[in-house]
Design an enzyme around this catalytic site. Structure first.
Site, PDB file in Angstrom:
ATOM      1  CB  SER A 219       6.069  18.795  40.696  1.00  0.00           C
ATOM      2  OG  SER A 219       5.421  17.753  41.386  1.00  0.00           O
ATOM      3  CG  ASP A 335      -1.464  21.227  42.695  1.00  0.00           C
ATOM      4  OD1 ASP A 335      -1.785  20.012  42.598  1.00  0.00           O
ATOM      5  OD2 ASP A 335      -0.289  21.621  42.620  1.00  0.00           O
ATOM      6  CG  HIS A 366       0.843  19.473  39.920  1.00  0.00           C
ATOM      7  ND1 HIS A 366       1.278  19.999  41.115  1.00  0.00           N
ATOM      8  CD2 HIS A 366       1.858  18.687  39.465  1.00  0.00           C
ATOM      9  CE1 HIS A 366       2.495  19.544  41.371  1.00  0.00           C
ATOM     10  NE2 HIS A 366       2.864  18.752  40.388  1.00  0.00           N
TER      11      HIS A 366
END
Length: 614
Positions: A219, A335, A366
């Site tokens: 991320s 995601d 994710h």
């Protein structure tokens, strides 16, 4: 007699001492071990009680907290004791993050209120205070240490500018977020200064570093390796970003439309700034004024959602010219937070530059790293210099099939699948119940309308047998599985009875299964756009009632096998409850079916499509 005994005793001691010294000199030193192109766990490195932990501050090239001194980044190091006892030098796995020292909680009111008309101003939101939750010195984070240190790496962590014990201000994609990890890499390679204290003068050097650095993270932590790589810093040999945000515009906007990331309705770039701002309280007033309340508020533009130079500067695709590092990307096709286009666009650009590049996609949401064996080979090749052929593999894409284990991806020559061909499908009337998708062009000019109502979710609309609030067009039932691979596209010609409207598109697999066990079972992919930006994402104009506009945009990349017996559905609607601004219901959109198309990349193309539908 006593003299003789004394002499013999001394002689024996000397021989014993010499033998002990000889034994110590000939003891084999610990060193990395490789098998099948991968670094193996070395028992001599695998004792946490003997790992060396220490921290320091690396001086950067910038001053973003306005105190007149160059910002220093807080860095922690964990390494095998042999880097001291045996003068062993090792490569580095480096992870940097704005999250290590804590983030703002879920305080009510910190998100922007999405209940407003399009183009209108938002109500002010609350600004939370972040209480720093930094680990006791010398540790910043324990992530990745147990995985990589026993395999012959040193693991380094650092806190991003304006977070934890690092100086500076968070900028969420500003230049200092690229230059901060660059400075740490420069220090690891002997080109920058490190100090034992935040404001001290005693220097510390990375004498244990080979000068070979690899970065990874998930991320935001996956964004920063790319940020560092785009500086072209020497010594950064390979990066493995996992679900990285590669463009803040693409994270918070879609084709001119203000859009939230999935699961964070009302978030915007200034909200993320508040979320991570865990640095010194004494610098926060300055940082808030300069970064959040001036730079961001003057440029983020929640009214139009248009692309601008400010957003372009926060798009790492525009900074790829200097990148030299090898690249292994990882992302999930489902995601809906950091969407799969983020990795695909960078992977494609790296290939175009001729950089060693490979991509791993899974079918989940994710996060989700590549299998450790895959990561190991890339780090082994570029950090230890073992010629394991990872850069010469024929297969460049590894994709986890829908019902497979993420550790067992299927190898393909590339992504998109080289055998995929675009199939253009046209719309046949009946969208309020369901019309049809067909490869044959319509013979007549037809329009169909729907009315926006954000109180209805996308899933509600997809499941409805009939609705005036969406248009739905479906294929016949598939006789056999069809493999979609690539970027679906839509071209929609529409008019609006109001000057502004949201436009949302879902590609779905029907019948909808409320008890679906897999995230792939209902939604194939999605996309959003602002019809006012039909000319360009940087330029918009109000929609004139009765006038038709053609809006062209991509849906999110996908690679999915749609099972026999299912139908592929194109759903066109307006406000998406999970992602867009929520205007009052009532906007009516009319679509010219004969001028609207869906383009799907299908393996083996139209021939396969025609063969496998009823």
């Amino acid at each position: 007699m006593l003299k003789t005994l004394k002499f013999n005793f001394i002689l024996a001691l000397a021989i014993a001492f010499s033998f002990q010294s000889y034994a110590q000199d000939t003891t084999e030193k610990a060193t990395p071990i490789f098998k099948d192109g991968e670094a193996q766990i070395v028992e001599a490195f695998n004792n946490p009680e003997k790992w060396v932990h220490h921290d320091l501050w690396v001086e950067t090239e910038f001053d973003t907290d306005g105190d007149g001194d160059l910002d220093r980044m807080h860095v922690s190091v964990t390494r095998p004791e042999q880097t001291d006892t045996e003068d062993l030098k090792l490569p580095i796995i480096y992870v940097t993050s704005p999250y290590f020292a804590g983030v703002a909680g879920d305080t009510p009111g910190i998100m922007w209120n999405v209940e407003r008309e399009l183009g209108g101003k938002s109500e002010p939101r609350k600004h939370p205070e972040v209480k720093r939750r930094a680990a006791p010195r010398p540790m910043i984070s324990y992530s990745h240490i147990k995985k990589w240190l026993p395999r012959g790496y040193i693991v380094v962590h650092s806190s991003s500018p304006g977070t934890g014990y690092s100086d500076g201000a968070p900028t969420v994609g500003g230049p200092n977020e690229s230059l901060a990890p660059k400075a740490v890499i420069d220090w690891l390679c002997g080109r920058a200064k490190g100090y034992t204290e935040r404001d001290g003068k005693k220097e510390v050097k990375a004498y244990w570093s080979t000068g070979k650095v690899g970065m990874t993270g998930t991320s935001y932590n996956g964004t920063l390796p790319l940020a560092a790589a785009t500086t072209g810093v020497e010594g950064l040999e390979v990066i493995i970003p996992i679900a990285p945000n590669t463009s803040y515009y693409h994270y918070y906007r879609s084709n001119g439309l203000v859009r939230s990331p999935g699961g964070y309705l009302g978030e915007d770039i200034d909200v993320l700034y508040d979320f991570i701002h865990s640095g010194d309280e004494e610098n926060r007033a300055h940082n808030n004024k300069v970064v959040r309340d001036t730079d961001m508020m003057n440029n983020m533009d929640r009214q139009s959602g248009d692309y601008s130079d400010w957003w372009a500067a926060r798009d790492y695709l525009n900074q790829m010219d200097n990148m030299k590092a090898a690249l292994l990307m990882s992302h999930g096709f489902n995601d809906w937070n950091v969407m799969p286009e983020h990795s695909y666009r960078i992977y494609k650009a790296a290939k175009d530059k001729g950089l060693p590049a490979q991509i791993y996609y899974h079918q989940n949401g994710h996060g989700g790293p590549p299998p450790i064996s895959m990561m190991n080979k890339w780090f082994t090749k570029y950090l230890h210099g073992v010629d394991n052929g990872v850069d010469e593999e024929e297969n460049k894409a590894y994709i986890v099939r829908e019902y497979d284990d993420p550790s067992q991806p299927t190898a393909y020559k590339d992504y998109p699948n080289p055998n995929a061909q675009d199939v253009v499908l046209h719309l046949d009337a009946g969208g309020n119940t369901h019309g049809f998708l067909t490869p044959d062009k319509p013979n007549s000019e037809t329009t169909e309308s729907f009315v926006d109502d954000v109180s209805l979710s996308g899933s509600d609309l997809a499941k409805a047998k009939s609705s005036e609030h969406r248009l739905l067009y479906i294929t016949p039932k598939l006789k056999k599985d069809i493999h979609i691979s690539g970027v679906p596209k839509v071209s929609i010609t529409l008019s609006s009875n109001k000057p502004a409207a949201n436009l949302s598109v879902w590609l779905v697999s029907l019948p909808w299964d409320d008890n679906a066990s897999k995230i792939t079972d209902n939604i194939i992919t999605r996309g959003w756009a602002d019809p006012k930006n039909y000319k360009s994402i940087s330029e918009e104009e109000d929609l004139k009632q009765g006038e038709f506009y053609t809006v062209n945009f991509d849906l999110q990349p996908d690679d999915q096998i749609i099972k026999a017996g299912q139908q592929i559905g194109l759903m066109i609607f307006s406000s998406d409850k999970e992602f867009t601004i929520h205007p009052k219901p009532g906007t009516e959109l009319t679509v010219e079916l004969h001028k609207t198309t869906l383009t799907i990349p299908i393996v083996n193309g139209e021939e396969m499509y025609r063969k496998f539908v009823d």
